[in-house]
Design a protein around this motif. Sequence first.
Motif, PDB file in Angstrom:
ATOM      1  N   ASP A 107       0.801   2.196  -2.157  1.00  0.00           N
ATOM      2  CA  ASP A 107      -0.572   2.438  -1.717  1.00  0.00           C
ATOM      3  C   ASP A 107      -0.840   3.941  -1.674  1.00  0.00           C
ATOM      4  O   ASP A 107       0.071   4.745  -1.467  1.00  0.00           O
ATOM      5  CB  ASP A 107      -0.791   1.860  -0.322  1.00  0.00           C
ATOM      6  CG  ASP A 107      -0.785   0.346  -0.313  1.00  0.00           C
ATOM      7  OD1 ASP A 107      -0.782  -0.257  -1.399  1.00  0.00           O
ATOM      8  OD2 ASP A 107      -0.763  -0.239   0.794  1.00  0.00           O
ATOM      9  N   ASP A 162      -2.783   5.491   0.649  1.00  0.00           N
ATOM     10  CA  ASP A 162      -2.850   5.953   2.035  1.00  0.00           C
ATOM     11  C   ASP A 162      -3.639   7.262   2.085  1.00  0.00           C
ATOM     12  O   ASP A 162      -4.708   7.358   1.515  1.00  0.00           O
ATOM     13  CB  ASP A 162      -1.449   6.078   2.627  1.00  0.00           C
ATOM     14  CG  ASP A 162      -0.717   4.736   2.657  1.00  0.00           C
ATOM     15  OD1 ASP A 162      -1.386   3.703   2.864  1.00  0.00           O
ATOM     16  OD2 ASP A 162       0.505   4.709   2.450  1.00  0.00           O
ATOM     17  N   TYR A 211      -7.097   3.628  -1.062  1.00  0.00           N
ATOM     18  CA  TYR A 211      -6.217   3.665   0.106  1.00  0.00           C
ATOM     19  C   TYR A 211      -5.135   2.589   0.069  1.00  0.00           C
ATOM     20  O   TYR A 211      -3.975   2.843   0.348  1.00  0.00           O
ATOM     21  CB  TYR A 211      -7.056   3.520   1.386  1.00  0.00           C
ATOM     22  CG  TYR A 211      -6.239   3.655   2.650  1.00  0.00           C
ATOM     23  CD1 TYR A 211      -6.095   4.896   3.263  1.00  0.00           C
ATOM     24  CD2 TYR A 211      -5.627   2.546   3.247  1.00  0.00           C
ATOM     25  CE1 TYR A 211      -5.345   5.033   4.427  1.00  0.00           C
ATOM     26  CE2 TYR A 211      -4.877   2.676   4.399  1.00  0.00           C
ATOM     27  CZ  TYR A 211      -4.736   3.917   4.985  1.00  0.00           C
ATOM     28  OH  TYR A 211      -3.987   4.057   6.121  1.00  0.00           O
ATOM     29  N   CYS A 212      -5.507   1.367  -0.272  1.00  0.00           N
ATOM     30  CA  CYS A 212      -4.514   0.288  -0.295  1.00  0.00           C
ATOM     31  C   CYS A 212      -4.964  -0.814  -1.254  1.00  0.00           C
ATOM     32  O   CYS A 212      -6.061  -0.770  -1.828  1.00  0.00           O
ATOM     33  CB  CYS A 212      -4.287  -0.288   1.106  1.00  0.00           C
ATOM     34  SG  CYS A 212      -5.741  -1.083   1.836  1.00  0.00           S
ATOM     35  N   TYR A 231       5.390  10.252   5.755  1.00  0.00           N
ATOM     36  CA  TYR A 231       5.497   9.975   4.325  1.00  0.00           C
ATOM     37  C   TYR A 231       6.798  10.530   3.756  1.00  0.00           C
ATOM     38  O   TYR A 231       6.996  11.750   3.706  1.00  0.00           O
ATOM     39  CB  TYR A 231       4.318  10.559   3.555  1.00  0.00           C
ATOM     40  CG  TYR A 231       2.974   9.927   3.856  1.00  0.00           C
ATOM     41  CD1 TYR A 231       2.862   8.813   4.691  1.00  0.00           C
ATOM     42  CD2 TYR A 231       1.804  10.449   3.311  1.00  0.00           C
ATOM     43  CE1 TYR A 231       1.634   8.245   4.959  1.00  0.00           C
ATOM     44  CE2 TYR A 231       0.566   9.883   3.570  1.00  0.00           C
ATOM     45  CZ  TYR A 231       0.491   8.776   4.407  1.00  0.00           C
ATOM     46  OH  TYR A 231      -0.725   8.202   4.681  1.00  0.00           O
ATOM     47  N   ASP A 244      -9.435   2.611   4.949  1.00  0.00           N
ATOM     48  CA  ASP A 244      -8.483   1.492   4.950  1.00  0.00           C
ATOM     49  C   ASP A 244      -9.222   0.156   4.987  1.00  0.00           C
ATOM     50  O   ASP A 244      -9.851  -0.189   5.980  1.00  0.00           O
ATOM     51  CB  ASP A 244      -7.571   1.640   6.169  1.00  0.00           C
ATOM     52  CG  ASP A 244      -6.539   0.538   6.284  1.00  0.00           C
ATOM     53  OD1 ASP A 244      -6.497  -0.336   5.396  1.00  0.00           O
ATOM     54  OD2 ASP A 244      -5.774   0.549   7.263  1.00  0.00           O
TER      55      ASP A 244
END
Length: 356
Positions: free
Chosen positions: A195, A197, A222-223, A272, A308
């Motif tokens: 993703d 993110d 984002y995803c 991350y 999101d």
Amino acid sequence: MNCNIVSPLTILLVDDSDFKIEKVKLYFSEVTPNSKVEVARDQISAQKQLLSEKYDLLILDMHIPFRHGETEPQEDGGVLLLEELEIGEGYIQPNRIVVFTQFEQLQENIREKYPELGAIFYDLTSDSWKHTLLRAIVSLSKSKKISNKIVYCEGDNVTYYNSIGIKGIEFWALKDSRAVYFAAKNEKDKFALRDRDFLTSNEISILTNLPYHENYFILEYYCFENYLYHPDNISEVIIGFKKDEYIAELINQKNSKIDSIIQDYKLARLGYTDFTDNDRATMDNNPEDEIILSLKSDSFETFYKFFDMAGKKDKGFKKSFNRHYLEKFNLDKELLAKTTWFNEKISTLLNKILIV
């Protein structure tokens, strides 16, 4: 058995016994957990699915009804389905068919009439059927590994990614973005997709090219759900879908949550692995130049990359999309993942694999 040597398969299980269905599905979850097992409980349902889906493996019980709940199971119900597949038009033939039967004489009859099929005697008191079925699984798995490229992805999305049906590619599930990152780093013969993110465009460019990882792909949005619930994708499923109203709803939700999103995005980025594994050499010094400005924009394609759409039910729900607006449309994720729009988006992203 080591599940890593078994490639995920698409399987149609035709059986009307809840007990047997659960046993077979449990077995597949053990030997090839990323496989997709669909169930048809009668001849009619199986025929419909074989008209629209391509399966690696068809597991067919011989004692099935013509129509579940309306007719009694027939001892030769499976034979009737096989005959229909032989003479009927439009059926998408599975790569392999394995027959289950609890009648020994019927097992012999099947072997004589259909020698190319695997005929397994299913005994409730024994697990011997598993060994025979395993041979078919491994054989199919090996043939897929020869031709297909493996793409690791995050979590439960694997079923929907594989339902796209991108020729030459199969998706394998890993726990999270960290696992996906290390798969790309350590397995150069495979590929990985995570993703987006809160990654900036510059970070994505660095991470997906040399000297880092050319086998690493990052979603544009984002995803995964951002693709499923994109207005252009929904419009392909629902005729007359009012995109303008939907985008206005997204803007309203985004603006009502923007303060909490901005508060949390820096904290999220600290976790991350893409950054920490490279001494943060891949990390933008001023990510807010893109992320915050994008989120504050009411231009749909600008803010949508960082909003999101997963609609989580945990504490993250406060800063993600509330899908209550879409409940009235009764949208099905699998249907949304099979659109031309979605296929083209993911295929374009993975184009580097497809042209190799």
